[in-house]
Write an enzyme that holds these catalytic residues in place. Structure first.
Site, mmCIF file in Angstrom:
data_model
loop_
_atom_site.group_PDB
_atom_site.id
_atom_site.type_symbol
_atom_site.label_atom_id
_atom_site.label_comp_id
_atom_site.label_asym_id
_atom_site.label_seq_id
_atom_site.Cartn_x
_atom_site.Cartn_y
_atom_site.Cartn_z
ATOM 1 N N LYS A 93 0.817 -1.212 0.000
ATOM 2 C CA LYS A 93 0.000 0.000 0.000
ATOM 3 C C LYS A 93 0.853 1.265 0.000
ATOM 4 O O LYS A 93 0.301 2.372 -0.052
ATOM 5 C CB LYS A 93 -0.949 -0.021 1.192
ATOM 6 C CG LYS A 93 -1.972 -1.156 1.116
ATOM 7 C CD LYS A 93 -2.878 -1.176 2.336
ATOM 8 C CE LYS A 93 -3.866 -2.330 2.271
ATOM 9 N NZ LYS A 93 -3.221 -3.645 2.399
ATOM 10 N N LYS B 299 -8.654 1.137 5.294
ATOM 11 C CA LYS B 299 -8.059 -0.186 5.481
ATOM 12 C C LYS B 299 -6.727 -0.075 6.211
ATOM 13 O O LYS B 299 -6.031 0.945 6.121
ATOM 14 C CB LYS B 299 -7.884 -0.903 4.143
ATOM 15 C CG LYS B 299 -7.248 -0.099 3.020
ATOM 16 C CD LYS B 299 -7.368 -0.860 1.707
ATOM 17 C CE LYS B 299 -6.960 -0.023 0.515
ATOM 18 N NZ LYS B 299 -7.104 -0.750 -0.772
ATOM 19 N N ARG C 269 -7.087 -8.731 -10.448
ATOM 20 C CA ARG C 269 -5.715 -9.060 -10.050
ATOM 21 C C ARG C 269 -4.913 -9.356 -11.318
ATOM 22 O O ARG C 269 -5.229 -10.288 -12.064
ATOM 23 C CB ARG C 269 -5.716 -10.262 -9.113
ATOM 24 C CG ARG C 269 -4.371 -10.951 -8.879
ATOM 25 C CD ARG C 269 -3.286 -10.033 -8.310
ATOM 26 N NE ARG C 269 -3.643 -9.378 -7.089
ATOM 27 C CZ ARG C 269 -3.481 -9.904 -5.875
ATOM 28 N NH1 ARG C 269 -2.966 -11.112 -5.738
ATOM 29 N NH2 ARG C 269 -3.831 -9.217 -4.800
ATOM 30 N N ARG D 256 -11.946 -10.537 -9.633
ATOM 31 C CA ARG D 256 -12.485 -10.988 -8.352
ATOM 32 C C ARG D 256 -13.798 -10.232 -8.112
ATOM 33 O O ARG D 256 -13.789 -9.012 -7.938
ATOM 34 C CB ARG D 256 -11.468 -10.740 -7.241
ATOM 35 C CG ARG D 256 -10.151 -11.486 -7.476
ATOM 36 C CD ARG D 256 -9.082 -11.115 -6.475
ATOM 37 N NE ARG D 256 -8.710 -9.713 -6.562
ATOM 38 C CZ ARG D 256 -7.835 -9.121 -5.761
ATOM 39 N NH1 ARG D 256 -7.234 -9.812 -4.825
ATOM 40 N NH2 ARG D 256 -7.554 -7.850 -5.910
ATOM 41 N N ARG E 155 -15.846 -5.773 -0.363
ATOM 42 C CA ARG E 155 -14.540 -6.382 -0.597
ATOM 43 C C ARG E 155 -14.677 -7.535 -1.588
ATOM 44 O O ARG E 155 -15.661 -8.275 -1.551
ATOM 45 C CB ARG E 155 -13.951 -6.897 0.716
ATOM 46 C CG ARG E 155 -13.811 -5.826 1.780
ATOM 47 C CD ARG E 155 -13.473 -6.425 3.129
ATOM 48 N NE ARG E 155 -14.529 -7.320 3.607
ATOM 49 C CZ ARG E 155 -14.431 -8.100 4.683
ATOM 50 N NH1 ARG E 155 -13.307 -8.091 5.379
ATOM 51 N NH2 ARG E 155 -15.436 -8.863 5.055
ATOM 52 N N ASP F 109 -3.563 -4.775 -8.142
ATOM 53 C CA ASP F 109 -5.024 -4.728 -8.077
ATOM 54 C C ASP F 109 -5.518 -3.502 -8.834
ATOM 55 O O ASP F 109 -5.061 -2.380 -8.564
ATOM 56 C CB ASP F 109 -5.493 -4.675 -6.620
ATOM 57 C CG ASP F 109 -5.078 -5.912 -5.837
ATOM 58 O OD1 ASP F 109 -4.838 -6.958 -6.476
ATOM 59 O OD2 ASP F 109 -4.999 -5.839 -4.595
ATOM 60 N N GLU G 267 -3.313 -1.292 -5.343
ATOM 61 C CA GLU G 267 -2.225 -1.889 -4.577
ATOM 62 C C GLU G 267 -1.244 -2.562 -5.522
ATOM 63 O O GLU G 267 -1.607 -3.001 -6.618
ATOM 64 C CB GLU G 267 -2.753 -2.930 -3.568
ATOM 65 C CG GLU G 267 -3.610 -2.354 -2.467
ATOM 66 C CD GLU G 267 -3.980 -3.396 -1.408
ATOM 67 O OE1 GLU G 267 -3.331 -4.467 -1.363
ATOM 68 O OE2 GLU G 267 -4.916 -3.135 -0.631
ATOM 69 N N ASN H 223 1.146 -5.734 -4.914
ATOM 70 C CA ASN H 223 1.400 -6.786 -3.935
ATOM 71 C C ASN H 223 2.710 -7.501 -4.242
ATOM 72 O O ASN H 223 2.855 -8.106 -5.305
ATOM 73 C CB ASN H 223 0.247 -7.783 -3.948
ATOM 74 C CG ASN H 223 -1.076 -7.119 -3.602
ATOM 75 O OD1 ASN H 223 -1.390 -6.922 -2.443
ATOM 76 N ND2 ASN H 223 -1.844 -6.766 -4.626
#
Length: 330
Positions: A133, A168, A218, A232, A240, A280, A288, A290
């Site tokens: 993040k 978050k 993703r 997703r 979420r 994402d 984000e 990751n």
């Protein structure tokens, strides 16, 4: 016929991961990596992060030899526990799940001490320096409006501007602790009190992106290049979309905007030796990057027939010093 001199080298692989007995193999990326390594003749050894040690200048771990089987309920076999220096291995996959806490950070420091002959994926120093993040904030032009703060007044002003927000934990994962707060929601102060009573960290606050109802994509990048994606889809009534909280997987394609985002961030990922990354994307925005233990490749293989585990091992073998010394260029 391939001569012995030019035959591909087999690699010894150590996987630092959560307990192998507990993984859900249908969606576990570390499991997919292990299966592909076995297919190529590489050997597997595994340990959990709490078994990693610095012992009189040696980086070592207590672990076990590992075999994997793509069979739910009977997916692994392990050997006896033994302590081995990690310099015994050609590759260490750092694959345990966050939280990105001081234990995680300590593991990156220890793995960073290994010599170049032991390749750590991803580069542990850059994993430490690039929390998901925070790394993404290097690309503000690609992001939704975003605030990182623990000042309640600043957060309240951000919501007054953007009205509908997502709050978050800065170092969380899997959708845990993620809240959507609309303009008329009266729980912002209480929520921040709860966050800050248990942590000294800031929170991430982002403007809510309505396109999330159509999915949170993703996208997997290997050595800075996009290789596949899965959408997703959140459950009805859920903000979420993470698989850990019930999001469902759907096939998807990379749009022109997705590719623009990947082109913008790819050089920085390569510079940092972040070889396996999951980003994402919601609508037109990246939210984000990751780098700790990204997931999604088992779903992508089922839905799109793209074998990202194989592409990742292709990249590792191309980059690894022992392959480079045999004249295989990156």
């Amino acid at each position: 016929m391939t001569s012995p001199i030019n035959a591909p080298k087999t690699l010894s692989i150590a996987i630092q991961m959560d307990p192998v007995a507990t993984i859900a193999i249908a969606g576990d990326t570390s499991f997919a990596f292990g299966l592909e390594a076995q297919k190529r003749g590489h050997s597997l050894w595994y340990y959990t992060p709490d078994k990693l040690s610095l012992n009189d200048s040696r980086i070592e771990a207590r672990g076990q030899s590992l075999q994997l089987f793509d069979q739910d309920g009977d997916h692994f076999a392990v050997g006896a526990h033994e302590i081995r220096p990690l310099t015994d291995f050609d590759v260490v996959l750092m694959r345990q799940d966050p939280p990105f806490d001081m234990a995680y950070i300590t593991a990156t420091h220890l793995l960073e001490m290994l010599p170049p002959t032991t390749m750590v994926v991803n580069n542990p120093a850059e994993v430490r320096n690039a929390p998901e993040k925070l790394l993404v904030t290097l690309f503000p032009e690609l992001m939704p409006p975003t605030l990182i703060s623990r000042d309640p007044a600043t957060i309240a002003a951000f919501r007054a501007t953007h009205r509908d927000i997502i709050v978050k934990p800065l170092f969380g994962n899997g959708g845990a602790g993620v809240f959507r707060l609309r303009e008329d929601d009266q729980n912002l102060s209480a929520l921040l009190e709860m966050f800050f009573a248990t942590s000294r960290e800031p929170v991430m606050v982002q403007a809510y992106i309505p396109a999330v109802t159509k999915g949170d994509k993703r996208v997997i990048l290997v050595d800075g290049e996009p290789v596949g994606a899965v959408n997703r889809i959140p459950q009805t009534g859920e903000a979420r979309s993470n698989f850990h909280v019930g999001g469902s997987a759907a096939a998807t394609e990379l749009t022109a905007r997705d590719l623009d985002i990947c082109r913008a961030i790819g050089p920085e990922l390569r510079r940092r030796q972040l070889l396996f990354v999951g980003i994402d994307i919601i609508g037109d925005y990246i939210t984000e990057i990751n780098v700790t233990s990204p997931t999604g490749i088992r779903e992508i293989l089922r839905l799109s027939d793209i074998d990202i585990a194989a592409l990742t091992w292709d990249a590792i073998e191309r980059i690894h010093p022992s392959y480079a010394n045999n004249g295989i260029a990156r």
